[in-house]
Design a protein around this motif. Structure first.
Motif, PDB file in Angstrom:
ATOM      1  N   SER A   1       0.821  -1.200   0.000  1.00 59.79           N
ATOM      2  CA  SER A   1       0.000   0.000   0.000  1.00 59.79           C
ATOM      3  C   SER A   1       0.864   1.264   0.000  1.00 59.79           C
ATOM      4  O   SER A   1       0.461   2.284  -0.545  1.00 59.79           O
ATOM      5  N   VAL A   2       2.057   1.203   0.607  1.00 60.23           N
ATOM      6  CA  VAL A   2       2.951   2.373   0.621  1.00 60.23           C
ATOM      7  C   VAL A   2       3.351   2.735  -0.800  1.00 60.23           C
ATOM      8  O   VAL A   2       3.290   3.900  -1.198  1.00 60.23           O
ATOM      9  N   VAL A   3       3.746   1.735  -1.586  1.00 55.20           N
ATOM     10  CA  VAL A   3       4.163   1.998  -2.963  1.00 55.20           C
ATOM     11  C   VAL A   3       3.003   2.597  -3.762  1.00 55.20           C
ATOM     12  O   VAL A   3       3.182   3.559  -4.512  1.00 55.20           O
ATOM     13  N   THR A   4       1.809   2.076  -3.578  1.00 58.51           N
ATOM     14  CA  THR A   4       0.629   2.582  -4.284  1.00 58.51           C
ATOM     15  C   THR A   4       0.377   4.050  -3.941  1.00 58.51           C
ATOM     16  O   THR A   4       0.095   4.866  -4.824  1.00 58.51           O
ATOM     17  N   ARG A   5       0.502   4.399  -2.676  1.00 59.41           N
ATOM     18  CA  ARG A   5       0.295   5.796  -2.260  1.00 59.41           C
ATOM     19  C   ARG A   5       1.355   6.714  -2.848  1.00 59.41           C
ATOM     20  O   ARG A   5       1.046   7.816  -3.319  1.00 59.41           O
ATOM     21  N   VAL A   6       2.612   6.279  -2.808  1.00 58.62           N
ATOM     22  CA  VAL A   6       3.697   7.108  -3.345  1.00 58.62           C
ATOM     23  C   VAL A   6       3.517   7.303  -4.852  1.00 58.62           C
ATOM     24  O   VAL A   6       3.634   8.426  -5.355  1.00 58.62           O
ATOM     25  N   ILE A   7       3.218   6.231  -5.559  1.00 57.96           N
ATOM     26  CA  ILE A   7       3.020   6.339  -7.008  1.00 57.96           C
ATOM     27  C   ILE A   7       1.827   7.254  -7.312  1.00 57.96           C
ATOM     28  O   ILE A   7       1.883   8.065  -8.239  1.00 57.96           O
ATOM     29  N   GLY A   8       0.768   7.138  -6.531  1.00 56.47           N
ATOM     30  CA  GLY A   8      -0.392   8.018  -6.734  1.00 56.47           C
ATOM     31  C   GLY A   8      -0.008   9.479  -6.643  1.00 56.47           C
ATOM     32  O   GLY A   8      -0.426  10.297  -7.474  1.00 56.47           O
ATOM     33  N   ALA A   9       0.799   9.828  -5.667  1.00 50.78           N
ATOM     34  CA  ALA A   9       1.252  11.216  -5.516  1.00 50.78           C
ATOM     35  C   ALA A   9       2.148  11.623  -6.682  1.00 50.78           C
ATOM     36  O   ALA A   9       1.995  12.720  -7.234  1.00 50.78           O
ATOM     37  N   LEU A  10       3.055  10.752  -7.092  1.00 48.48           N
ATOM     38  CA  LEU A  10       3.960  11.082  -8.191  1.00 48.48           C
ATOM     39  C   LEU A  10       3.220  11.187  -9.523  1.00 48.48           C
ATOM     40  O   LEU A  10       3.579  12.017 -10.368  1.00 48.48           O
ATOM     41  N   LYS A  11       2.195  10.381  -9.716  1.00 45.77           N
ATOM     42  CA  LYS A  11       1.395  10.470 -10.944  1.00 45.77           C
ATOM     43  C   LYS A  11       0.728  11.839 -11.055  1.00 45.77           C
ATOM     44  O   LYS A  11       0.653  12.414 -12.142  1.00 45.77           O
ATOM     45  N   ARG A  12       0.255  12.362  -9.937  1.00 42.30           N
ATOM     46  CA  ARG A  12      -0.384  13.682  -9.959  1.00 42.30           C
ATOM     47  C   ARG A  12       0.634  14.775 -10.270  1.00 42.30           C
ATOM     48  O   ARG A  12       0.346  15.694 -11.031  1.00 42.30           O
ATOM     49  N   ALA A  14       3.506  14.452 -11.900  1.00 42.19           N
ATOM     50  CA  ALA A  14       4.081  14.303 -13.242  1.00 42.19           C
ATOM     51  C   ALA A  14       3.032  13.861 -14.260  1.00 42.19           C
ATOM     52  O   ALA A  14       3.330  13.114 -15.181  1.00 42.19           O
ATOM     53  N   ALA A  15       1.807  14.351 -14.107  1.00 45.45           N
ATOM     54  CA  ALA A  15       0.709  13.925 -14.979  1.00 45.45           C
ATOM     55  C   ALA A  15       1.003  14.201 -16.458  1.00 45.45           C
ATOM     56  O   ALA A  15       0.595  13.438 -17.326  1.00 45.45           O
ATOM     57  N   ASP A  16       1.725  15.258 -16.744  1.00 46.14           N
ATOM     58  CA  ASP A  16       2.030  15.613 -18.133  1.00 46.14           C
ATOM     59  C   ASP A  16       3.097  14.718 -18.766  1.00 46.14           C
ATOM     60  O   ASP A  16       3.296  14.751 -19.976  1.00 46.14           O
ATOM     61  N   ARG A  17       3.756  13.886 -17.985  1.00 42.88           N
ATOM     62  CA  ARG A  17       4.853  13.049 -18.494  1.00 42.88           C
ATOM     63  C   ARG A  17       4.372  11.716 -19.064  1.00 42.88           C
ATOM     64  O   ARG A  17       5.098  11.039 -19.755  1.00 42.88           O
ATOM     65  N   ASN A  18       3.156  11.280 -18.732  1.00 45.24           N
ATOM     66  CA  ASN A  18       2.604  10.010 -19.223  1.00 45.24           C
ATOM     67  C   ASN A  18       3.516   8.817 -18.934  1.00 45.24           C
ATOM     68  O   ASN A  18       3.752   7.978 -19.799  1.00 45.24           O
ATOM     69  N   ILE A  19       4.009   8.754 -17.734  1.00 41.63           N
ATOM     70  CA  ILE A  19       4.853   7.633 -17.305  1.00 41.63           C
ATOM     71  C   ILE A  19       3.969   6.414 -17.055  1.00 41.63           C
ATOM     72  O   ILE A  19       2.930   6.509 -16.418  1.00 41.63           O
ATOM     73  N   VAL A  20       4.403   5.271 -17.558  1.00 41.79           N
ATOM     74  CA  VAL A  20       3.724   4.012 -17.277  1.00 41.79           C
ATOM     75  C   VAL A  20       4.426   3.380 -16.083  1.00 41.79           C
ATOM     76  O   VAL A  20       5.636   3.135 -16.120  1.00 41.79           O
ATOM     77  N   TRP A  21       3.664   3.152 -15.026  1.00 39.13           N
ATOM     78  CA  TRP A  21       4.197   2.589 -13.795  1.00 39.13           C
ATOM     79  C   TRP A  21       3.887   1.103 -13.744  1.00 39.13           C
ATOM     80  O   TRP A  21       2.759   0.695 -13.981  1.00 39.13           O
ATOM     81  N   SER A  22       4.879   0.299 -13.412  1.00 38.91           N
ATOM     82  CA  SER A  22       4.710  -1.141 -13.247  1.00 38.91           C
ATOM     83  C   SER A  22       5.099  -1.490 -11.815  1.00 38.91           C
ATOM     84  O   SER A  22       6.176  -1.104 -11.350  1.00 38.91           O
TER      85      SER A  22
END
Length: 151
Positions: A1-12, A14-22
């Motif tokens: 759940s920690v990774v999911t929360r961190v990625i959620g924040a980073l997606k917001r 860097a929304a303009d970067r269109n990074i695909v997270w795996s």
């Protein structure tokens, strides 16, 4: 759940970067330490990966050989040969054209060290930087059932 929360924040951010997270984390994988330290580590490493990635960032974690292996990789330009030795040094930055303080990997290195772990920087199979933190996992020992003991 920690990774999911961190990625959620980073997606917001860097929304303009269109990074695909795996994300590939084995079920029941647990960090052998404080959640705040894990957030700090994942946040710094994943932010760095997102900053440099062309289009992909991969995060995976597994327990093998008594160690938790946490890996973050990107498909960015990676590091020049030999630079991986200098990167965890406080304030060290290879590219001054991008924002940052040069503190992220040094903070990660200190946290990894505090938990008796190792930090390895190298080339990712994706072509960019690969960062691996390896931590000793606590042994789970059987405890005697206290309720059956006599008074």
């Amino acid at each position: 759940s920690v990774v999911t929360r961190v990625i959620g924040a980073l997606k917001r951010v860097a929304a303009d970067r269109n990074i695909v997270w795996s994300v590939d984390i084995a079920p029941a994988t647990m960090f052998p330490g404080d959640e705040t330290d894990l957030i700090e580590m994942i946040g710094n490493i994943a932010d760095n990966a997102a900053k440099w990635a062309t289009s992909k960032v991969a995060i995976r974690a597994r327990v093998a050989d008594g160690r938790l292996r946490l890996v973050v990789e990107d498909d960015g330009p990676g590091l020049p040969p030999g630079a991986e030795l200098d990167m965890p040094v406080r304030g060290r930055r290879l590219d001054e054209t991008r924002s940052g303080t040069g503190l992220g990997l040094s903070i990660v290195a200190k946290i990894v060290e505090a938990y008796g772990g190792t930090l390895v920087l190298g080339t990712s199979p994706l072509g960019g930087l690969g960062v691996e933190g390896a931590f000793p996992t606590p042994r789970v020992e059987a405890t005697r059932d206290q309720s059956s003991s006599s008074k």
